[in-house]
Design a protein around this motif. Structure first.
Motif, short mmCIF file in Angstrom:
data_model
loop_
_atom_site.label_atom_id
_atom_site.label_comp_id
_atom_site.label_asym_id
_atom_site.label_seq_id
_atom_site.Cartn_x
_atom_site.Cartn_y
_atom_site.Cartn_z
N HIS A 270 -31.69 -72.65 57.55
CA HIS A 270 -31.92 -74.00 58.07
C HIS A 270 -33.40 -74.37 57.94
N ALA A 271 -34.29 -73.47 58.32
CA ALA A 271 -35.73 -73.76 58.25
C ALA A 271 -36.18 -73.96 56.81
N LEU A 272 -35.68 -73.12 55.89
CA LEU A 272 -36.09 -73.23 54.49
C LEU A 272 -35.58 -74.53 53.87
N VAL A 273 -34.31 -74.84 54.08
CA VAL A 273 -33.74 -76.05 53.48
C VAL A 273 -34.41 -77.30 54.04
N THR A 274 -34.70 -77.29 55.33
CA THR A 274 -35.37 -78.45 55.93
C THR A 274 -36.77 -78.62 55.34
N ALA A 275 -37.48 -77.52 55.13
CA ALA A 275 -38.84 -77.60 54.60
C ALA A 275 -38.85 -78.11 53.15
N VAL A 276 -37.93 -77.63 52.32
CA VAL A 276 -37.94 -78.06 50.91
C VAL A 276 -37.46 -79.50 50.78
N HIS A 281 -37.00 -82.27 47.65
CA HIS A 281 -35.97 -81.53 46.92
C HIS A 281 -34.62 -81.72 47.61
N SER A 282 -33.56 -81.28 46.93
CA SER A 282 -32.22 -81.39 47.49
C SER A 282 -31.58 -80.02 47.53
N SER A 283 -30.55 -79.88 48.35
CA SER A 283 -29.89 -78.59 48.53
C SER A 283 -28.40 -78.81 48.65
N SER A 284 -27.65 -77.73 48.38
CA SER A 284 -26.19 -77.79 48.50
C SER A 284 -25.67 -76.39 48.73
N ALA A 285 -24.51 -76.31 49.38
CA ALA A 285 -23.90 -75.01 49.67
C ALA A 285 -23.15 -74.50 48.45
N THR A 390 -40.89 -75.03 44.64
CA THR A 390 -41.68 -76.15 44.10
C THR A 390 -42.30 -75.78 42.75
N LEU A 391 -42.83 -74.57 42.64
CA LEU A 391 -43.45 -74.14 41.39
C LEU A 391 -42.43 -74.07 40.26
N ARG A 392 -41.24 -73.60 40.57
CA ARG A 392 -40.21 -73.54 39.52
C ARG A 392 -39.79 -74.94 39.09
#
Length: 486
Positions: A270-276, A281-285, A390-392
């Motif tokens: 949760h902390a990582l996805v919220t930060a990115v 950026h976007s995220s998905s399960a 971010t670097l990738r």
């Protein structure tokens, strides 16, 4: 038996010694050891460690200070003692001109006055060699000659300093060529230079084999490695979990983790996805109901993904295993005795509370795996993981722009080549047409000349049927030649 080392005040290893059993059999009594070998980098008194002189050595040192009066020693063993004192820098022994003499050094006078060696900075070997030596005191049997001042001291340049200076003169890159042991030493020399602490803080020293030999480079540290990262806050409880986390919570065993670590793993995600996502950026399960075996964790489907600037980075969250020695049961022993193909496992593996994040996709920068470590849990590493994503993404965007630019340049080159081909084709066509016209003109000219020659011959023929037929042919030939010129 064992080995010992000597280090200076800065912790740099200066000398080593190997201790073993005595070579002589009569000394190998079980309580005696022998120093088999010593080695040092040339630092003064590294082998002796400036240990205290014994009673006899102190007596000889006092005797030298008194002027080496005659009749004190019954044998010449004092010369051996003086040699040992010279190795410690307390006296100087001379055999100039075949005459043996001994004199105190400033360190020897300091030792007699204070009972200890002077401070290290007080008496460096090269500094003593550069200073004029005092007048040697007369020994028992011969007078001593005055020593001449030694050559000026030269500053000691370390190997690392030489290498860095050579790289600076060569623009940051050198290639060591050759063969044999000398070339094979360069990897260890570069590693020693890295450990020396003399490489500038904003530079990195690289070494590797290349077709021409061993390549050594001094390059700037990337700015992203020098950036100060803001820590990513991890909530103590999930009041409003992210949609990715909610998809994981819907599983009976989220991510294939055991109960004690599920809550922490979900909070980290949760902390990582919220930060990115705060960085755009976007995220998905992904596939959230399993844990891949260790041999497939780099190729398994990710638990969730984060997309940065078109680059998708997959994440696997794994639970580390603790390994313990396996204690065979009676049943296992009996089965192994009965069947030779049965192997009793050497270790037992049990789930621990340590977690590991495995990243896939894109160009790695810092790393592709992060795991809990002593005094460095994953909570403290989330900022690095977010920066890695971010670097990738930035690397993928640069690669995409480079591909677009390469395609544009290719298109420009193709259009230029096509234009040049059209020009060349038109020019070649004009040349061919011109050559064809010239050939037709020459052919028509030859026909006309031939018809004229025939007509001249016919004019001399007598009248009759033959002349009439030839004149008829001449008329046809003249018409044909005239038509070929048009």
């Amino acid at each position: 038996m064992f080995a010992v080392g000597a280090a200076d005040e800065e912790g740099t290893l200066r000398a080593v010694a190997i201790v073993g059993r005595p070579v002589a059999r009569h000394l190998d009594d079980g309580t005696t050891l022998e120093v088999a070998r010593t080695a040092s980098d040339g630092a003064r008194n590294a082998n002796s460690l400036e240990r205290q002189v014994n009673e006899r050595q102190l007596s000889v040192l006092q005797w030298v200070e008194d002027g080496c009066p005659a009749g004190v020693w019954e044998t010449s063993t004092y010369k051996t003692t003086c040699q040992a004192l010279q190795n410690r820098g307390l006296v100087t022994v001379s055999r100039k001109g075949g005459q043996w003499s001994v004199a105190l050094t400033s360190a020897g006078r300091h030792y007699l006055a204070h009972g200890t060696y002077p401070p290290r900075g007080f008496r460096p070997r090269k500094a003593l060699a550069a200073a004029p030596r005092p007048q040697s005191t007369r020994a028992q049997e011969t007078p001593a000659a005055a020593r001449k001042p030694g050559p000026p001291a030269q500053p000691r340049v370390t190997f690392t300093e030489q290498l860095l200076q050579e790289l600076a003169d060569a623009g940051g890159r050198i290639v060591k060529s050759g063969n044999g042991p000398e070339l094979e030493k360069w990897p260890s020399r570069v590693a020693a230079a890295r450990r020396s602490g003399r490489v500038p803080e904003t530079k990195e020293l690289y070494g590797g084999w290349c077709p021409g030999g061993y390549e050594i480079k001094l390059v700037d540290i990337p700015s992203w490695r020098l950036a100060v990262l803001e820590p990513v806050p991890v909530p103590s409880r999930l009041a409003r979990p992210h949609t990715v986390v909610r998809a994981m919570q819907a599983e009976s065993q989220p991510l294939g983790l055991t109960k004690p670590v599920q809550g922490r793993a979900l909070r980290l995600i949760h902390a990582l996805v919220t930060a990115v996502e705060a960085n755009g950026h976007s995220s998905s399960a992904g596939q959230t109901d399993f844990a891949p075996p260790s041999h497939r964790r780099r190729s398994a489907s990710p638990h969730f993904t984060i997309t940065a600037q078109g680059q998708t980075v997959g994440f696997l969250v794994l639970q580390e295993q603790d390994r313990t020695e396996h204690v065979a049961t009676e049943k296992e022993l009996a089965a192994a005795t009965k069947n030779s193909w049965i192997r009793i496992p050497r270790y037992d593996y049990t789930p621990s509370e340590r977690l590991r994040f495995v990243l896939s996709g894109g160009q790695p920068h810092r790393s592709s795996e992060w795991a809990d470590a002593p005094n460095h849990p994953l909570e403290d590493q989330l900022a690095e993981i977010a920066q890695e994503v971010t670097l990738r993404g930035e690397a993928a965007e640069r690669r995409r722009l480079d591909e677009i630019e390469a395609a544009r340049q290719k298109r420009i080159r193709w259009e230029a080549a096509m234009e040049e081909a059209r020009i060349r084709y038109a020019e070649a066509y004009r040349v061919r047409h011109f050559e064809a016209q010239e050939a037709a003109w020459r052919h028509a000219t030859r026909l006309t000349e031939y018809v004229s020659a025939v007509r001249t011959r016919v004019d001399a023929m007598p009248a009759g049927q033959a002349r009439i037929e030839v004149e008829s042919w001449i008329s046809w030939a003249a018409a044909t030649s005239s038509a070929s010129t048009h």
